[in-house]
Design a protein around this motif. Sequence first.
Motif, PDB file in Angstrom:
ATOM      1  N   VAL A 307      -3.743   8.988  11.018  1.00  0.00           N
ATOM      2  CA  VAL A 307      -3.137   8.002  11.913  1.00  0.00           C
ATOM      3  C   VAL A 307      -1.677   8.360  12.132  1.00  0.00           C
ATOM      4  CG1 VAL A 307      -4.736   6.163  11.278  1.00  0.00           C
ATOM      5  CG2 VAL A 307      -2.629   6.463   9.965  1.00  0.00           C
ATOM      6  N   LEU A 308      -0.999   7.550  12.930  1.00  0.00           N
ATOM      7  CA  LEU A 308       0.402   7.796  13.265  1.00  0.00           C
ATOM      8  C   LEU A 308       1.254   7.864  12.000  1.00  0.00           C
ATOM      9  CD1 LEU A 308       2.402   7.962  15.701  1.00  0.00           C
ATOM     10  CD2 LEU A 308       2.696   5.506  15.476  1.00  0.00           C
ATOM     11  N   PRO A 309       2.086   8.908  11.851  1.00  0.00           N
ATOM     12  CA  PRO A 309       2.941   9.025  10.663  1.00  0.00           C
ATOM     13  C   PRO A 309       3.770   7.760  10.450  1.00  0.00           C
ATOM     14  CG  PRO A 309       3.011  11.065  11.924  1.00  0.00           C
ATOM     15  CD  PRO A 309       2.245  10.074  12.757  1.00  0.00           C
ATOM     16  N   GLY A 310       3.762   7.238   9.213  1.00  0.00           N
ATOM     17  CA  GLY A 310       4.527   6.042   8.883  1.00  0.00           C
ATOM     18  C   GLY A 310       3.719   4.763   8.962  1.00  0.00           C
ATOM     19  N   PHE A 311       2.560   4.815   9.603  1.00  0.00           N
ATOM     20  CA  PHE A 311       1.757   3.603   9.776  1.00  0.00           C
ATOM     21  C   PHE A 311       1.267   3.082   8.419  1.00  0.00           C
ATOM     22  CE2 PHE A 311      -2.229   1.326  10.418  1.00  0.00           C
ATOM     23  CZ  PHE A 311      -1.901   0.445  11.422  1.00  0.00           C
ATOM     24  N   GLY A 317       0.796  -3.128   0.867  1.00  0.00           N
ATOM     25  CA  GLY A 317       1.162  -4.437   0.316  1.00  0.00           C
ATOM     26  C   GLY A 317       0.749  -5.606   1.184  1.00  0.00           C
ATOM     27  N   ILE A 318       0.313  -5.346   2.424  1.00  0.00           N
ATOM     28  CA  ILE A 318      -0.092  -6.446   3.299  1.00  0.00           C
ATOM     29  C   ILE A 318      -1.312  -7.156   2.707  1.00  0.00           C
ATOM     30  CG2 ILE A 318      -1.664  -5.078   4.754  1.00  0.00           C
ATOM     31  CD1 ILE A 318      -0.625  -6.679   7.159  1.00  0.00           C
ATOM     32  N   GLN A 319      -1.340  -8.485   2.790  1.00  0.00           N
ATOM     33  CA  GLN A 319      -2.438  -9.272   2.222  1.00  0.00           C
ATOM     34  C   GLN A 319      -3.330  -9.849   3.316  1.00  0.00           C
ATOM     35  OE1 GLN A 319      -1.356 -12.046  -0.836  1.00  0.00           O
ATOM     36  NE2 GLN A 319       0.232 -10.713  -1.702  1.00  0.00           N
ATOM     37  N   ARG A 320      -4.501 -10.275   2.911  1.00  0.00           N
ATOM     38  CA  ARG A 320      -5.464 -10.863   3.849  1.00  0.00           C
ATOM     39  C   ARG A 320      -4.828 -12.073   4.544  1.00  0.00           C
ATOM     40  NH1 ARG A 320      -9.482 -14.866   3.451  1.00  0.00           N
ATOM     41  NH2 ARG A 320     -11.335 -14.488   4.744  1.00  0.00           N
ATOM     42  N   GLY A 321      -4.877 -12.093   5.897  1.00  0.00           N
ATOM     43  CA  GLY A 321      -4.301 -13.177   6.679  1.00  0.00           C
ATOM     44  C   GLY A 321      -2.842 -12.966   7.023  1.00  0.00           C
ATOM     45  N   GLU A 322      -2.192 -11.933   6.472  1.00  0.00           N
ATOM     46  CA  GLU A 322      -0.761 -11.682   6.707  1.00  0.00           C
ATOM     47  C   GLU A 322      -0.585 -10.806   7.946  1.00  0.00           C
ATOM     48  OE1 GLU A 322       3.154  -9.758   4.385  1.00  0.00           O
ATOM     49  OE2 GLU A 322       1.179  -9.829   3.417  1.00  0.00           O
ATOM     50  N   THR A 323       0.578 -10.978   8.598  1.00  0.00           N
ATOM     51  CA  THR A 323       0.938 -10.164   9.764  1.00  0.00           C
ATOM     52  C   THR A 323       2.253  -9.452   9.494  1.00  0.00           C
ATOM     53  OG1 THR A 323      -0.183 -11.651  11.318  1.00  0.00           O
ATOM     54  CG2 THR A 323       1.482 -10.182  12.228  1.00  0.00           C
ATOM     55  N   LYS A 324       2.296  -8.149   9.845  1.00  0.00           N
ATOM     56  CA  LYS A 324       3.520  -7.367   9.695  1.00  0.00           C
ATOM     57  C   LYS A 324       3.872  -6.730  11.029  1.00  0.00           C
ATOM     58  CE  LYS A 324       3.797  -6.041   4.817  1.00  0.00           C
ATOM     59  NZ  LYS A 324       4.002  -4.894   3.890  1.00  0.00           N
ATOM     60  N   SER A 325       5.205  -6.659  11.294  1.00  0.00           N
ATOM     61  CA  SER A 325       5.692  -6.011  12.509  1.00  0.00           C
ATOM     62  C   SER A 325       6.702  -4.947  12.105  1.00  0.00           C
ATOM     63  CB  SER A 325       6.335  -7.038  13.447  1.00  0.00           C
ATOM     64  OG  SER A 325       6.720  -6.432  14.669  1.00  0.00           O
ATOM     65  N   PHE A 326       6.619  -3.770  12.712  1.00  0.00           N
ATOM     66  CA  PHE A 326       7.489  -2.656  12.313  1.00  0.00           C
ATOM     67  C   PHE A 326       7.585  -1.627  13.456  1.00  0.00           C
ATOM     68  CE2 PHE A 326       3.172  -2.284  10.771  1.00  0.00           C
ATOM     69  CZ  PHE A 326       2.747  -1.068  11.285  1.00  0.00           C
ATOM     70  N   PRO A 327       8.719  -0.898  13.521  1.00  0.00           N
ATOM     71  CA  PRO A 327       8.887   0.132  14.573  1.00  0.00           C
ATOM     72  C   PRO A 327       8.403   1.501  14.073  1.00  0.00           C
ATOM     73  CG  PRO A 327      10.957  -0.184  13.433  1.00  0.00           C
ATOM     74  CD  PRO A 327       9.973  -1.142  12.781  1.00  0.00           C
ATOM     75  N   LEU A 328       7.877   2.290  14.991  1.00  0.00           N
ATOM     76  CA  LEU A 328       7.490   3.680  14.712  1.00  0.00           C
ATOM     77  C   LEU A 328       7.770   4.530  15.950  1.00  0.00           C
ATOM     78  CD1 LEU A 328       4.013   3.339  12.903  1.00  0.00           C
ATOM     79  CD2 LEU A 328       6.209   3.924  11.847  1.00  0.00           C
ATOM     80  N   VAL A 329       7.921   5.826  15.737  1.00  0.00           N
ATOM     81  CA  VAL A 329       8.144   6.759  16.848  1.00  0.00           C
ATOM     82  C   VAL A 329       6.989   7.763  16.875  1.00  0.00           C
ATOM     83  CG1 VAL A 329       9.667   8.493  17.855  1.00  0.00           C
ATOM     84  CG2 VAL A 329      10.643   6.535  16.621  1.00  0.00           C
ATOM     85  N   PHE A 330       6.379   7.915  18.050  1.00  0.00           N
ATOM     86  CA  PHE A 330       5.309   8.905  18.182  1.00  0.00           C
ATOM     87  C   PHE A 330       5.908  10.315  18.105  1.00  0.00           C
ATOM     88  CE2 PHE A 330       3.385   5.175  20.075  1.00  0.00           C
ATOM     89  CZ  PHE A 330       2.053   5.259  19.701  1.00  0.00           C
ATOM     90  N   PRO A 331       5.370  11.170  17.255  1.00  0.00           N
ATOM     91  CA  PRO A 331       5.918  12.524  17.108  1.00  0.00           C
ATOM     92  C   PRO A 331       5.697  13.364  18.367  1.00  0.00           C
ATOM     93  CG  PRO A 331       3.866  12.328  15.899  1.00  0.00           C
ATOM     94  CD  PRO A 331       4.206  10.945  16.374  1.00  0.00           C
ATOM     95  N   GLU A 332       6.502  14.428  18.498  1.00  0.00           N
ATOM     96  CA  GLU A 332       6.396  15.302  19.657  1.00  0.00           C
ATOM     97  C   GLU A 332       5.081  16.075  19.681  1.00  0.00           C
ATOM     98  OE1 GLU A 332       8.284  15.383  22.219  1.00  0.00           O
ATOM     99  OE2 GLU A 332       9.746  13.964  21.419  1.00  0.00           O
ATOM    100  N   SER A 333       4.411  16.123  18.545  1.00  0.00           N
ATOM    101  CA  SER A 333       3.134  16.843  18.462  1.00  0.00           C
ATOM    102  C   SER A 333       1.939  15.922  18.713  1.00  0.00           C
ATOM    103  CB  SER A 333       2.990  17.477  17.072  1.00  0.00           C
ATOM    104  OG  SER A 333       3.049  16.481  16.049  1.00  0.00           O
ATOM    105  N   TRP A 334       2.185  14.672  19.106  1.00  0.00           N
ATOM    106  CA  TRP A 334       1.099  13.711  19.290  1.00  0.00           C
ATOM    107  C   TRP A 334       0.148  14.185  20.379  1.00  0.00           C
ATOM    108  CZ3 TRP A 334      -0.491  10.280  16.081  1.00  0.00           C
ATOM    109  CH2 TRP A 334      -1.327   9.234  16.467  1.00  0.00           C
TER     110      TRP A 334
END
Length: 543
Positions: A307-311, A317-334
Motif C-alpha cells: 500500500v501507499l508508503p506511510g499508510f 493503534g487504531i481501534q474498532r469504531g475509531e477514525t483517524k485522519s492524516f496526510p500522505l504524499v504519493f511517491p514519484e514511482s506510484w
Amino acid sequence: MELCSISSSTPLVQISSSNIKFAAAASKSCLFFPVSNIVTTKPMLFTSQNKKKLYYCKHSFSSTTAFPNKKTVITCAVAPTHSAIEPLPADILVTESPEPNSRVRLSVEVPRAVCEDSYQRVLNEFMKHAKVPGFRPGKNVPENIIVNYVGKQNVQKAVIESILKRTLPHAMSSVDGRALKDSVHIATKFSEMEKTYSSLKKLIYDVVADVAPEVKWVSEDAYKHLKIVVEIDSEIDAQRTSEEELRRRHKSLSVLRIVTDRGLQIGDVAVLDISASTVEQDGSSAQRIPSAETTGFNFDTEDGDKVLPGFLDSIIGIQRGETKSFPLVFPESWRQENLRGVHAQFTVECKELFYRDFPELGDSIADKLLPGCSTLEEVKKALLERCLEVEKTAKEQATDNAILDQLTKLVEVDVPHSLFEEQGRQFYGAKLLELQGSVKLNENQLASLTSPKAVNEYLESQKENIVKVIKQNMAVGDIFKRENLQFPTEELVKEVENSIAEFKRQNQEYDEERVKDQVEDILEGAKVLEWLREHAEVEYITR
C-alpha cells in the motif's frame, strides 16, 4: 500462375476462434506474381527449455554478401534452375541493383523476338476460342480481323501479361534461393509498360524483392566470449520464498478472532472505510481522489509493503469504531501517473479488527501444510526444493534474456520490410488471440482492431522491439550453423508426435510438415542458448 494487381502489402487481419490470418489490400497500381522459386522464411515460435518465448526466423537460407550493380544475360540455352521455366526464343537482359533494407531491384529488358513470339501465341489463343462471325471456331483468322474483333487494346494487354508470365521466372532465377516469399512484385506501372511496348515493340520493367539478410558480426568470434551480467530479483531467492510460502500456508490454517481490548498491531486484519482528497499548497479547493477511496476494505497488516508508503504506520493503534485522519504524499514511482507527487489527506475509519489465532507450528499440522508430509522438516525441505526449481528456471530465463540482448549489440542485420511486417503481424496476431481469449469482442471491436490502420499503428509503435527480435533470431540461426550444432533425431520425432497429439486433442487442424519445421526451430534455438550459456562468462547480481 495467375495475374493479379495490388498496390502494397497493407495488412488486414481476419480473426477467428482458432487462428488469425492476414491478407493484402488490392488496387491497380502495380502487378504482383506469386513466384514459386522462392525461399520461405516464416518466423517460428521458439520456446526454450525454460519455456520462455521468442520468435525466430528459420535459418535454412544461406547468407548473402553485398553485390554491386551488374548485368546478367539469362541465356535460354542453359537449363534453368526451376523445371517449370519454359525456354524463350531469345535472351532477356537483367540488371541487378542492391537497395536498402536487403532489397534488390531487377531491371528486365525483353527483346522484340520474345515479344513477337508472345504476340503470336496470344493471337493463336484468341483464334481458338473467339467466335468470329464468318469463321468456324479454331480456324485461322486473318490477323487484322481477329485484332479488330477482340480489340487492339485488349490484345496488347494480353500480350504484355503473357510476356510477364513467361519472362518473370527467368528474371527471378538470378536471385534464386535468396528472395523472400511474398516480397516479390513488379514495380513498373502497367500503363508505362503499355507505352514502351507500343512504341518500341519490346518490354522493359522492374522487379523488386526482399532477399535473405546477411548477419554481420562485429567480429567473427564475438558471440564466443560473451560477458553477461544478469540481474536477479531478490523475490526469487529460494530460501526467502520457501519461508514466505510456509508462512502463507500456516496463515491459511489460522482462525480470525475479534480484537476487543487493544488497537491495531502488525499481524492483525482490519476492515476499513477509506476516503482521500488532495491538499492544495496554493489554498485552492481540495478534490476527492476516487481511486484511493474504498469501503469495507480487508487490510492485512502483513501486506503493508503493498500500500501507499506511510499508510500502515499512520493507522497502527487504531481501534474498532475509531477514525483517524492524516496526510500522505504519493511517491514519484506510484503506478498512477496522475497521482505522483500529489499531497493527500486520508481519513480512515476502522469498522472491524481481528487477530489471527494460529495452530502450533509443528509436526502435528505437517500434513495440512503440505499433504503427504509427516514432519515439519519434511514440509520445509519440500517447499525449499520447489522454490529452488523456480529460482533455477527464473535464473535461466534471465540469463537467456541477457544473452539475447547482448547478441543484438553484436550483430548488424539490414532487416527487409517484408520480414519486419511478417514478424510484426505475428506479434499482433498473438496479441489479438490473447485478447479474444480473455474478452468477448463484438463485431465492431473486431473490425476496429483488425483494420489496416490499427495494424500499421501497432507496427510503428513496436518497430524497435520487432527489429530487435528479428536481429536476435537471425543471430541465433547463424550461430547454429557456424557451430554445427545438432540435436538427437529421436528428440525431434518425440516432440513432433507430442505436438500433433496436442493438436488432435484440441481438435485443431495442422500441417505435419509445418509442425516438424517449427519443432526443429524450437530444438535448434534451445541448443544455441544452451551452447551460449556454457561458453559465456555470467555474473549474477541481486537487485
